[in-house]
Design a protein around this motif. Structure first.
Motif, PDB file in Angstrom:
ATOM      1  N   LEU A   1      -6.030   8.822   3.864  1.00  0.00           N
ATOM      2  CA  LEU A   1      -5.094   8.501   5.781  1.00  0.00           C
ATOM      3  C   LEU A   1      -5.715   8.463   7.005  1.00  0.00           C
ATOM      4  CD1 LEU A   1      -2.230   8.785   6.440  1.00  0.00           C
ATOM      5  CD2 LEU A   1      -2.589  11.103   6.562  1.00  0.00           C
TER       6      LEU A   1
ATOM      7  N   ALA B   1      -3.400   3.872   1.926  1.00  0.00           N
ATOM      8  CA  ALA B   1      -4.200   4.792   1.531  1.00  0.00           C
ATOM      9  C   ALA B   1      -4.650   5.161  -0.017  1.00  0.00           C
ATOM     10  CB  ALA B   1      -3.227   6.776   2.435  1.00  0.00           C
TER      11      ALA B   1
ATOM     12  N   CYS C   1      -7.607   5.899  -2.306  1.00  0.00           N
ATOM     13  CA  CYS C   1      -8.217   7.351  -3.256  1.00  0.00           C
ATOM     14  C   CYS C   1      -8.532   6.503  -4.717  1.00  0.00           C
ATOM     15  CB  CYS C   1      -6.191   7.479  -4.143  1.00  0.00           C
ATOM     16  SG  CYS C   1      -6.091   8.711  -2.342  1.00  0.00           S
TER      17      CYS C   1
ATOM     18  N   TRP D   1       5.218   4.756   7.594  1.00  0.00           N
ATOM     19  CA  TRP D   1       4.192   5.669   7.016  1.00  0.00           C
ATOM     20  C   TRP D   1       4.469   4.997   5.547  1.00  0.00           C
ATOM     21  CZ3 TRP D   1       1.218   9.054   5.967  1.00  0.00           C
ATOM     22  CH2 TRP D   1       1.910  10.137   4.529  1.00  0.00           C
TER      23      TRP D   1
ATOM     24  N   ARG E   1       0.911  11.916  11.711  1.00  0.00           N
ATOM     25  CA  ARG E   1       0.334  12.847   9.664  1.00  0.00           C
ATOM     26  C   ARG E   1      -1.029  12.944   9.711  1.00  0.00           C
ATOM     27  NH1 ARG E   1       4.493  11.917   4.669  1.00  0.00           N
ATOM     28  NH2 ARG E   1       6.239  11.839   5.927  1.00  0.00           N
TER      29      ARG E   1
ATOM     30  N   LEU F   1      -6.994  13.656   0.823  1.00  0.00           N
ATOM     31  CA  LEU F   1      -6.064  13.958   1.396  1.00  0.00           C
ATOM     32  C   LEU F   1      -6.158  13.826   2.666  1.00  0.00           C
ATOM     33  CD1 LEU F   1      -5.339  17.711  -0.538  1.00  0.00           C
ATOM     34  CD2 LEU F   1      -4.315  14.942  -0.596  1.00  0.00           C
TER      35      LEU F   1
ATOM     36  N   GLU G   1       0.395   4.576   3.542  1.00  0.00           N
ATOM     37  CA  GLU G   1       0.658   5.653   2.164  1.00  0.00           C
ATOM     38  C   GLU G   1      -0.229   5.019   1.309  1.00  0.00           C
ATOM     39  OE1 GLU G   1       2.676   9.076  -0.505  1.00  0.00           O
ATOM     40  OE2 GLU G   1       3.919   6.923   0.254  1.00  0.00           O
TER      41      GLU G   1
ATOM     42  N   THR H   1      -3.022  14.371   7.080  1.00  0.00           N
ATOM     43  CA  THR H   1      -3.325  14.546   5.639  1.00  0.00           C
ATOM     44  C   THR H   1      -2.354  13.572   4.555  1.00  0.00           C
ATOM     45  OG1 THR H   1      -4.254  16.135   4.004  1.00  0.00           O
ATOM     46  CG2 THR H   1      -2.303  16.318   5.856  1.00  0.00           C
ATOM     47  N   LEU H   2      -2.796  13.467   3.855  1.00  0.00           N
ATOM     48  CA  LEU H   2      -2.048  13.290   2.223  1.00  0.00           C
ATOM     49  C   LEU H   2      -1.550  14.603   2.001  1.00  0.00           C
ATOM     50  CD1 LEU H   2      -3.332  10.621   0.532  1.00  0.00           C
ATOM     51  CD2 LEU H   2      -1.783  10.177   2.302  1.00  0.00           C
ATOM     52  N   ASN H   3       0.119  14.351   1.466  1.00  0.00           N
ATOM     53  CA  ASN H   3       0.507  16.445   1.173  1.00  0.00           C
ATOM     54  C   ASN H   3       0.960  16.357  -0.439  1.00  0.00           C
ATOM     55  OD1 ASN H   3       2.500  15.302   1.770  1.00  0.00           O
ATOM     56  ND2 ASN H   3       2.577  16.703   3.943  1.00  0.00           N
ATOM     57  N   ASP H   4       0.668  14.849  -0.742  1.00  0.00           N
ATOM     58  CA  ASP H   4       2.292  15.101  -1.561  1.00  0.00           C
ATOM     59  C   ASP H   4       0.970  15.529  -3.067  1.00  0.00           C
ATOM     60  OD1 ASP H   4       3.603  14.861  -3.870  1.00  0.00           O
ATOM     61  OD2 ASP H   4       4.164  12.821  -3.173  1.00  0.00           O
TER      62      ASP H   4
END
Length: 175
Positions: free
Chosen positions: A126, A146, A150, A139, A5, A122, A143, A7-10
């Protein structure tokens, strides 16, 4: 090379929503400073580990600050930012380098639109997780790492935030 992945996408993840909420309270100038300074402290060293000869991300960050301080015009700053995006495209074989280059390009792009600063989280969070845990990590672990990054980004933003900012950036988030 295994698929990973990028990018983070949520955008509804609590760690992203908390950042977005704080971002909405600040001026564009504060957001530029936050994104660029955080990128210089955290993202740039990762980039230089993998691409020590490539100055394009550093130039993009410096150009954003020069634009903010009215030293250079927007077209000159945009050229440096586009060059940083190119550096990211050229680094696809190294997920950590590509991720931090994209994070730095978005951080610098905050001069164009304050909304771009979320790209720091984003892409950058990651990339830090990949750097910390490796690209083969599960994952869930990536996450969590990450999310912690954040959290550090949010704390840094709060440190430089202007309380009761009179001119917060008008940001319309896309889902």
């Amino acid at each position: 090379m295994p698929k990973y992945r990028k990018t983070l996408n949520d955008l509804k993840a609590p760690y992203i929503k908390d950042l977005m909420k704080q971002i909405e309270t600040q001026s564009k100038d504060t957001l530029i400073l936050w994104a660029v300074q955080y990128s210089k402290i955290v993202m740039l060293p990762i980039w230089l580990k993998y691409r020590p000869e490539d100055e394009r991300p550093q130039n993009a960050l410096d150009s954003a600050l020069k634009w903010k301080d009215k030293i250079i015009k927007l077209p000159e700053a945009k050229k440096a930012i586009l060059s940083c995006h190119q550096a990211a495209r050229e680094s696809e074989e190294i997920p950590m380098a590509q991720g931090v280059a994209r994070a730095m390009a978005h951080s610098a792009s905050t001069i164009h639109s304050a909304r771009h600063c979320i790209g720091l989280a984003l892409y950058g969070a990651l990339a830090v997780a990949y750097e910390t845990l490796g690209t083969d990590a599960k994952w869930e672990a990536l996450e969590e790492c990450a999310a912690q990054e954040c959290g550090r980004m949010l704390e840094y933003l709060k440190e430089i935030s202007i309380e009761k900012e009179e001119n917060p950036a008008k940001i319309f988030w896309k889902d």
